[in-house]
Scaffold this motif. Structure first.
Motif, short mmCIF file in Angstrom:
data_model
loop_
_atom_site.label_atom_id
_atom_site.label_comp_id
_atom_site.label_asym_id
_atom_site.label_seq_id
_atom_site.Cartn_x
_atom_site.Cartn_y
_atom_site.Cartn_z
N THR A 1 0.82 -1.20 0.00
CA THR A 1 0.00 0.00 0.00
C THR A 1 0.86 1.26 0.00
O THR A 1 0.36 2.34 -0.29
CB THR A 1 -0.94 0.02 1.22
N TYR B 1 -7.92 -6.92 -9.16
CA TYR B 1 -7.05 -6.81 -7.99
C TYR B 1 -7.78 -7.26 -6.75
O TYR B 1 -9.00 -7.34 -6.71
CB TYR B 1 -6.54 -5.38 -7.81
N SER C 1 -5.28 3.16 -5.21
CA SER C 1 -5.53 3.86 -3.95
C SER C 1 -6.71 4.81 -4.03
O SER C 1 -7.31 5.15 -3.00
CB SER C 1 -4.27 4.61 -3.51
N HIS D 1 -7.28 -6.50 -2.50
CA HIS D 1 -6.56 -5.77 -1.46
C HIS D 1 -6.66 -6.59 -0.17
O HIS D 1 -7.74 -6.74 0.40
CB HIS D 1 -7.17 -4.39 -1.28
N TYR E 1 -1.61 -5.26 -2.39
CA TYR E 1 -2.50 -5.39 -3.53
C TYR E 1 -1.98 -6.53 -4.39
O TYR E 1 -0.82 -6.54 -4.78
CB TYR E 1 -2.50 -4.12 -4.39
N ASP F 1 -13.53 1.16 -1.09
CA ASP F 1 -13.59 -0.26 -0.76
C ASP F 1 -14.81 -0.97 -1.33
O ASP F 1 -14.76 -2.15 -1.63
CB ASP F 1 -13.55 -0.45 0.76
#
Length: 193
Positions: free
Chosen positions: A10, A91, A67, A93, A98, A71
């Protein structure tokens, strides 16, 4: 076809970058051509740094996209501007990482998301609750796991059990070969007296 597999922290630090079929977008291709024309004499020394710079720029733009996403949104992103036309990214997270797969239109998005899950499950089995430090200090095992799953951008194995068996076999063979002496036994016996 899968174009790239990346594990990124991150904090935008690359933990794994594996490119199978990456063509820089047009803006970079023009830059590459101009560098080839201008720096003909000392290009071999400059070119690896230039390619690394392109990858870092790509990584920065990718992390900015990741980023900025909230969410609750989908894990599927079109990344034509970063990787070229027709490319998609999926992706996941997890904790401070990631897990990113970049692929073209011939691959199924849900299958790629499932492949990320298999990758993470295999890492969990291998490291007993994987964390970022496991990935940093065991990069060779990380590459072995990925190589058992994907070869040349094509998925070859999706069973976590089969992948673990292969990785354990590789580790066993490496351990066995490191214990095998390269010095003939007759010579080593003379020096051990």
């Amino acid at each position: 076809m899968i174009q790239a597999v990346m594990v990124i922290s991150t904090q935008a630090k690359p933990r794994l970058l594996k490119f199978y079929n990456f063509q820089p977008p047009e803006k970079h291709q023009d830059l590459v051509r101009s560098v080839f024309q201008c720096m003909h004499g000392w290009l071999p020394h400059f070119f690896p740094n230039f390619v690394w710079f392109m990858y870092l720029e790509l990584l920065e733009s990718l992390v900015s996209v990741l980023s900025a996403r909230p969410d609750g949104v989908s894990n599927f992103v079109k990344v034509d501007s970063i990787f070229g036309p027709g490319t998609k990214m999926v992706y996941k997270h997890l904790a401070t990482l990631y897990f990113v797969f970049v692929f073209d239109s011939s691959e199924n998005e849900l299958a790629m998301l499932d492949l990320i899950q298999v990758f993470v499950e295999t890492l969990d089995r291998c490291f007993k609750n994987v964390c970022e430090l496991d990935i940093v200090f065991n990069f060779n095992k990380l590459h072995s796991i990925l190589d058992e799953m994907i070869l040349g951008g094509q998925v070859i194995e999706t069973s976590s059990e089969q992948i673990m068996k292969s990785v354990e076999e590789i580790a066993r063979l490496e351990k066995q070969s490191s214990t095998t002496s390269l010095i003939p036994k007759s010579i080593s016996e003379r020096f051990s007296r």
